[in-house]
Design a protein around this motif. Structure first.
Motif, PDB file in Angstrom:
ATOM      1  N   VAL A  27       0.703  -1.238   0.014  1.00 57.88           N
ATOM      2  CA  VAL A  27      -0.007   0.084   0.020  1.00 57.88           C
ATOM      3  C   VAL A  27       0.793   1.244  -0.025  1.00 57.88           C
ATOM      4  O   VAL A  27       0.472   2.094  -0.779  1.00 57.88           O
ATOM      5  N   SER A  28       1.934   1.131   0.802  1.00 50.60           N
ATOM      6  CA  SER A  28       2.833   2.450   0.869  1.00 50.60           C
ATOM      7  C   SER A  28       3.800   2.724  -0.066  1.00 50.60           C
ATOM      8  O   SER A  28       4.244   3.853  -0.361  1.00 50.60           O
ATOM      9  N   ASN A  29       4.445   1.653  -0.778  1.00 49.80           N
ATOM     10  CA  ASN A  29       5.353   1.684  -1.751  1.00 49.80           C
ATOM     11  C   ASN A  29       5.050   1.943  -2.910  1.00 49.80           C
ATOM     12  O   ASN A  29       4.196   1.246  -3.646  1.00 49.80           O
ATOM     13  N   PRO A  30       5.450   2.798  -3.600  1.00 50.36           N
ATOM     14  CA  PRO A  30       5.112   3.500  -4.903  1.00 50.36           C
ATOM     15  C   PRO A  30       5.602   2.378  -6.339  1.00 50.36           C
ATOM     16  O   PRO A  30       4.950   2.590  -7.419  1.00 50.36           O
ATOM     17  N   THR A  31       6.273   1.625  -5.901  1.00 50.15           N
ATOM     18  CA  THR A  31       6.649   0.259  -6.826  1.00 50.15           C
ATOM     19  C   THR A  31       5.420  -0.460  -7.092  1.00 50.15           C
ATOM     20  O   THR A  31       5.356  -1.213  -8.192  1.00 50.15           O
ATOM     21  N   PHE A  32       4.598  -0.447  -6.144  1.00 47.72           N
ATOM     22  CA  PHE A  32       3.381  -1.386  -6.328  1.00 47.72           C
ATOM     23  C   PHE A  32       2.034  -0.398  -6.593  1.00 47.72           C
ATOM     24  O   PHE A  32       1.881   0.412  -5.926  1.00 47.72           O
ATOM     25  N   THR A  33       1.445  -0.892  -7.665  1.00 42.43           N
ATOM     26  CA  THR A  33       0.364   0.084  -8.010  1.00 42.43           C
ATOM     27  C   THR A  33      -0.902  -0.859  -8.072  1.00 42.43           C
ATOM     28  O   THR A  33      -1.032  -1.969  -8.723  1.00 42.43           O
ATOM     29  N   PRO A  34      -1.932  -0.622  -7.316  1.00 40.79           N
ATOM     30  CA  PRO A  34      -3.093  -1.159  -7.390  1.00 40.79           C
ATOM     31  C   PRO A  34      -3.906  -1.297  -8.735  1.00 40.79           C
ATOM     32  O   PRO A  34      -3.661  -0.330  -9.382  1.00 40.79           O
ATOM     33  N   ILE A  35      -4.314  -2.440  -9.158  1.00 39.11           N
ATOM     34  CA  ILE A  35      -4.752  -2.617 -10.296  1.00 39.11           C
ATOM     35  C   ILE A  35      -6.391  -2.869 -10.408  1.00 39.11           C
ATOM     36  O   ILE A  35      -6.955  -2.985 -11.389  1.00 39.11           O
ATOM     37  N   SER A  36      -6.715  -2.838  -9.167  1.00 35.83           N
ATOM     38  CA  SER A  36      -8.268  -2.961  -8.745  1.00 35.83           C
ATOM     39  C   SER A  36      -8.518  -2.849  -7.450  1.00 35.83           C
ATOM     40  O   SER A  36      -7.522  -2.820  -6.677  1.00 35.83           O
ATOM     41  N   GLY A  37      -9.595  -2.191  -7.010  1.00 37.54           N
ATOM     42  CA  GLY A  37     -10.164  -2.042  -5.592  1.00 37.54           C
ATOM     43  C   GLY A  37     -10.434  -3.487  -5.093  1.00 37.54           C
ATOM     44  O   GLY A  37     -10.135  -4.543  -5.855  1.00 37.54           O
ATOM     45  N   GLU A  38     -10.737  -3.417  -3.843  1.00 42.80           N
ATOM     46  CA  GLU A  38     -11.041  -4.830  -3.204  1.00 42.80           C
ATOM     47  C   GLU A  38     -11.981  -5.670  -4.001  1.00 42.80           C
ATOM     48  O   GLU A  38     -13.123  -5.250  -4.360  1.00 42.80           O
ATOM     49  N   GLN A  39     -11.427  -6.669  -4.314  1.00 34.15           N
ATOM     50  CA  GLN A  39     -12.357  -7.598  -4.904  1.00 34.15           C
ATOM     51  C   GLN A  39     -12.886  -8.628  -3.671  1.00 34.15           C
ATOM     52  O   GLN A  39     -12.343  -8.559  -2.569  1.00 34.15           O
ATOM     53  N   SER A  40     -13.765  -9.529  -3.733  1.00 35.82           N
ATOM     54  CA  SER A  40     -14.339 -10.406  -2.881  1.00 35.82           C
ATOM     55  C   SER A  40     -12.901 -11.126  -2.251  1.00 35.82           C
ATOM     56  O   SER A  40     -13.075 -11.726  -0.988  1.00 35.82           O
ATOM     57  N   ARG A  41     -12.042 -11.693  -3.043  1.00 38.70           N
ATOM     58  CA  ARG A  41     -11.137 -12.680  -2.559  1.00 38.70           C
ATOM     59  C   ARG A  41      -9.841 -12.097  -2.771  1.00 38.70           C
ATOM     60  O   ARG A  41      -8.865 -12.602  -2.061  1.00 38.70           O
ATOM     61  N   GLY A  42      -9.609 -10.747  -3.176  1.00 37.23           N
ATOM     62  CA  GLY A  42      -8.134 -10.185  -2.918  1.00 37.23           C
ATOM     63  C   GLY A  42      -8.080  -8.857  -3.552  1.00 37.23           C
ATOM     64  O   GLY A  42      -8.808  -8.371  -4.375  1.00 37.23           O
ATOM     65  N   LEU A  43      -6.693  -8.412  -3.174  1.00 37.10           N
ATOM     66  CA  LEU A  43      -6.097  -7.110  -3.957  1.00 37.10           C
ATOM     67  C   LEU A  43      -5.175  -7.470  -4.683  1.00 37.10           C
ATOM     68  O   LEU A  43      -4.398  -8.216  -4.477  1.00 37.10           O
ATOM     69  N   LEU A  44      -5.252  -6.833  -5.741  1.00 38.79           N
ATOM     70  CA  LEU A  44      -4.286  -6.802  -7.004  1.00 38.79           C
ATOM     71  C   LEU A  44      -3.263  -5.782  -7.125  1.00 38.79           C
ATOM     72  O   LEU A  44      -3.806  -4.586  -7.131  1.00 38.79           O
ATOM     73  N   PHE A  45      -2.177  -6.100  -7.207  1.00 33.64           N
ATOM     74  CA  PHE A  45      -1.089  -4.966  -7.290  1.00 33.64           C
ATOM     75  C   PHE A  45      -0.224  -5.568  -8.584  1.00 33.64           C
ATOM     76  O   PHE A  45      -0.002  -6.505  -8.447  1.00 33.64           O
ATOM     77  N   GLU A  46       0.100  -4.474  -9.251  1.00 37.94           N
ATOM     78  CA  GLU A  46       1.222  -4.690 -10.434  1.00 37.94           C
ATOM     79  C   GLU A  46       2.495  -4.107  -9.720  1.00 37.94           C
ATOM     80  O   GLU A  46       2.640  -3.071  -9.174  1.00 37.94           O
ATOM     81  N   ILE A  47       3.544  -4.746 -10.153  1.00 36.02           N
ATOM     82  CA  ILE A  47       4.869  -4.326  -9.686  1.00 36.02           C
ATOM     83  C   ILE A  47       5.500  -3.638 -10.954  1.00 36.02           C
ATOM     84  O   ILE A  47       5.574  -4.131 -11.927  1.00 36.02           O
ATOM     85  N   ASP A  48       5.763  -1.959 -10.715  1.00 31.27           N
ATOM     86  CA  ASP A  48       6.056  -1.379 -11.610  1.00 31.27           C
ATOM     87  C   ASP A  48       7.264  -1.955 -12.545  1.00 31.27           C
ATOM     88  O   ASP A  48       8.147  -2.519 -11.783  1.00 31.27           O
ATOM     89  N   ASN A  49       7.501  -1.696 -13.820  1.00 29.41           N
ATOM     90  CA  ASN A  49       8.585  -2.024 -14.778  1.00 29.41           C
ATOM     91  C   ASN A  49       8.795  -3.705 -14.706  1.00 29.41           C
ATOM     92  O   ASN A  49       9.881  -4.130 -14.776  1.00 29.41           O
ATOM     93  N   SER A  50       7.575  -4.276 -14.512  1.00 28.76           N
ATOM     94  CA  SER A  50       7.687  -5.793 -14.625  1.00 28.76           C
ATOM     95  C   SER A  50       6.255  -6.149 -15.103  1.00 28.76           C
ATOM     96  O   SER A  50       5.497  -5.529 -15.379  1.00 28.76           O
ATOM     97  N   SER A  51       6.280  -7.642 -15.473  1.00 28.12           N
ATOM     98  CA  SER A  51       5.012  -8.137 -15.882  1.00 28.12           C
ATOM     99  C   SER A  51       4.576  -8.890 -14.808  1.00 28.12           C
ATOM    100  O   SER A  51       4.210 -10.138 -15.210  1.00 28.12           O
TER     101      SER A  51
END
Length: 192
Positions: A27-51
Motif C-alpha cells: 500500500v505504501s511503496n510506489p513500486t506497487f500499483t493497485p490494479i483493482s479495488g478490493e475484490q471479494s477474494r483479493g487485492l491486486l497490485f502490479e509491480i512497476d516495470n515488470s510483468s
C-alpha cells in the motif's frame, strides 16, 4: 515465503523486493500499483516495470485455491507463471497480457478468425487442466485473456479450479464449448 523454480528467472532487484512483502509495503511503496479495488477474494497490485502481479488474499480467501491450482497447472502454456507465495496471504505471478475476451467482444474488437482461435486454445487449455487434475467451475469469458501480438490466450482467476479425479470426457469438452458459444452470443447481443 515459498518460491517456485521460476523465481530465479526474475531480476535480482525484483527477487529482493519480494522477500519482504506485506500489505503495508504494498500500500505504501510506489513500486506497487493497485490494479483493482478490493475484490471479494483479493487485492491486486502490479509491480512497476515488470510483468508481475501480486494477489493479496482478503479474509474471505484465506482458504483460496489459487496457489494449489497454479502449482498443479504450472507446465501448461495458457497458465500464468507462479513465482512465489505465502499460503493464506499472497501470491506473485505473471500478469496476463492482452485483454479479457469479454471486453474485446463488447467493443467489437475481435475478428471471427481470432474468436475461433481463442475457442480452440481455450478448449485445449480445458483438456490440459483436466488432465492435470483441475477443472474450472467458474467459467467466464472475463477469465480468458487474448494477446493479439502473441496470438495466445492466458487464463486467470484460479480460485474455483477444483481437483478432479475422473478422466475428461468428450461431453465435458462439448459442455465447455457450448458455454463458450452461449457467453459469446450473450455479449454480442447485449452490445448491439
Amino acid at each position: 515465503m515459498e518460491i517456485t523454480n521460476k523465481f530465479t528467472e526474475l531480476p535480482e532487484s525484483i527477487q529482493k523486493l519480494l522477500q519482504h512483502i506485506n500489505l503495508d509495503v504494498l500500500v505504501s511503496n510506489p513500486t506497487f500499483t493497485p490494479i483493482s479495488g478490493e475484490q471479494s477474494r483479493g487485492l491486486l497490485f502490479e509491480i512497476d516495470n515488470s510483468s508481475l502481479v501480486i494477489k493479496w488474499f482478503t479474509q474471505k480467501a484465506r482458504a483460496d485455491n489459487d496457489i494449489e491450482a497454479l502449482l498443479d497447472l504450472a507446465e501448461i502454456e495458457y497458465i500464468p507463471k507462479l513465482y512465489s507465495y505465502e499460503k493464506r496471504s499472497y501470491l506473485v505471478m505473471e500478469k496476463a497480457s492482452g485483454s479479457a475476451v469479454s471486453l474485446l467482444l463488447d467493443h467489437g474488437q475481435l475478428s471471427e478468425v481470432e474468436l475461433k482461435e481463442i475457442k480452440k486454445q481455450y478448449l485445449h487449455a480445458v483438456h490440459l487442466c483436466y488432465a492435470a487434475g483441475r477443472f474450472d467451475w467458474d467459467f467466464k469469458l472475463d477469465h480468458i485473456f487474448w494477446d493479439r501480438s502473441r496470438n495466445r490466450i492466458m487464463l486467470i482467476d484460479f480460485g474455483e479450479y477444483s481437483c478432479v479425479s475422473e478422466a475428461i470426457t468428450t461431453s465435458d469438452i462439448e459442455e465447455r464449448s457450448f458455454e463458450f458459444d452461449e457467453d459469446v452470443k450473450e455479449i454480442l447481443l447485449s452490445s448491439k
